[in-house]
Design an enzyme around this catalytic site. Sequence first.
Site, PDB file in Angstrom:
ATOM      1  N   LEU A 223      -5.878  64.288  80.806  1.00 33.62           N
ATOM      2  CA  LEU A 223      -6.182  63.744  79.473  1.00 33.62           C
ATOM      3  C   LEU A 223      -7.531  64.288  78.927  1.00 33.62           C
ATOM      4  O   LEU A 223      -8.318  63.574  78.354  1.00 33.62           O
ATOM      5  CB  LEU A 223      -6.392  62.120  79.490  1.00 33.62           C
ATOM      6  CG  LEU A 223      -5.251  61.313  80.153  1.00 33.62           C
ATOM      7  CD1 LEU A 223      -5.599  60.082  80.596  1.00 33.62           C
ATOM      8  CD2 LEU A 223      -4.148  61.236  79.251  1.00 33.62           C
ATOM      9  N   ALA A 251      -7.400  77.510  78.570  1.00 38.36           N
ATOM     10  CA  ALA A 251      -7.279  77.422  80.029  1.00 38.36           C
ATOM     11  C   ALA A 251      -7.631  76.643  80.727  1.00 38.36           C
ATOM     12  O   ALA A 251      -7.554  76.608  82.132  1.00 38.36           O
ATOM     13  CB  ALA A 251      -7.673  78.965  80.419  1.00 38.36           C
ATOM     14  N   GLY A 253      -6.409  73.527  81.388  1.00 33.28           N
ATOM     15  CA  GLY A 253      -5.565  73.035  82.290  1.00 33.28           C
ATOM     16  C   GLY A 253      -5.311  73.791  83.654  1.00 33.28           C
ATOM     17  O   GLY A 253      -5.426  73.457  84.557  1.00 33.28           O
ATOM     18  N   GLY A 289     -11.819  82.557  76.377  1.00 35.08           N
ATOM     19  CA  GLY A 289     -10.992  83.367  77.091  1.00 35.08           C
ATOM     20  C   GLY A 289     -10.471  82.488  78.209  1.00 35.08           C
ATOM     21  O   GLY A 289     -10.973  81.584  78.481  1.00 35.08           O
TER      22      GLY A 289
END
Length: 304
Positions: A223, A251, A253, A289
């Site tokens: 979450l 990125a 996750g 990035g």
Amino acid sequence: MKKPKIVIVGSSNTDMVIKVPRIPIPGETIIGKNFMMIPGGKGANQAVAAARAGADVTFITCVADDAFGRQAIENYRKEGINTSYIKVVKGEHSGIALIAVANDGENSIAVAPGANNLLLPEDIEQFEDAFSEAQLILAQLEIPIQTVLSVAEIASAKNIPFVLNPAPAMPVPVDLLKKVTLITPNESEAGILTAQENLTGNNIQKMAGSLREMGAKTVLVTLGEKGVYLKNEKHQGMLVGYPAKAVDTTAAGDIFNGTLVLALADGKEIKEAIDFAQRAAAISVTRIGAQPSAPTRQEIDCFI
């Protein structure tokens, strides 16, 4: 110290990133700035995250015999990742992602999978020896679903814990979920997996319970900075996250998943591993990035 051995199976992309004031609405053109070409792809991001955090990573993916594919392999080698099981194909392009990153850190992403669609079940069978010493296997859904199922079957046959990051969101076969040791959807992905897309908030518990009933042994619903909802036989409840001033969430996750599997393979208990991964993700959103945002083990250990 001996590094934990992890096999990661998934996508390899090149991210073409533009910084924009905000995410454009359909039909709108926005003038951005600071174009960047950055290595990405969920599988690759997770492989780099795990390697920087201290894992011995073997990455199984498919790239084209083009400039993007050759550069990707070189980048993985520089990260210390085993590239012996990367399939290279002709007559196709390597995976490409077009990403708009807004000033508040939110993003919009369009992906052309290219060679990623050519990582096939027979390739996994051919690469079976890559899994022989793995302590943990991780996969995502940016490669064909039947290929992911083949990975799960090998993990099950060899009694190796299998972690599935079900992204991008799509329904998956129950046969696959039954072979999952740990699944890591975000809230929207959990809704799609359980056909409960309209459930939010207090229904996180219900979605996690449904995923357990469908076969996954441990469920982590991520979450963002709010934290992670954990449900398995021993634990149930929220684990609070770490607030951070986000400049790019692209990125986060992937960094979470890559460092989570490293922590688990390194022997950390599940709550401790989640905390480690949440610290890594919090660091990553403060950087631009995908792969460049992945922190080192020292950075994660020192993060407060």
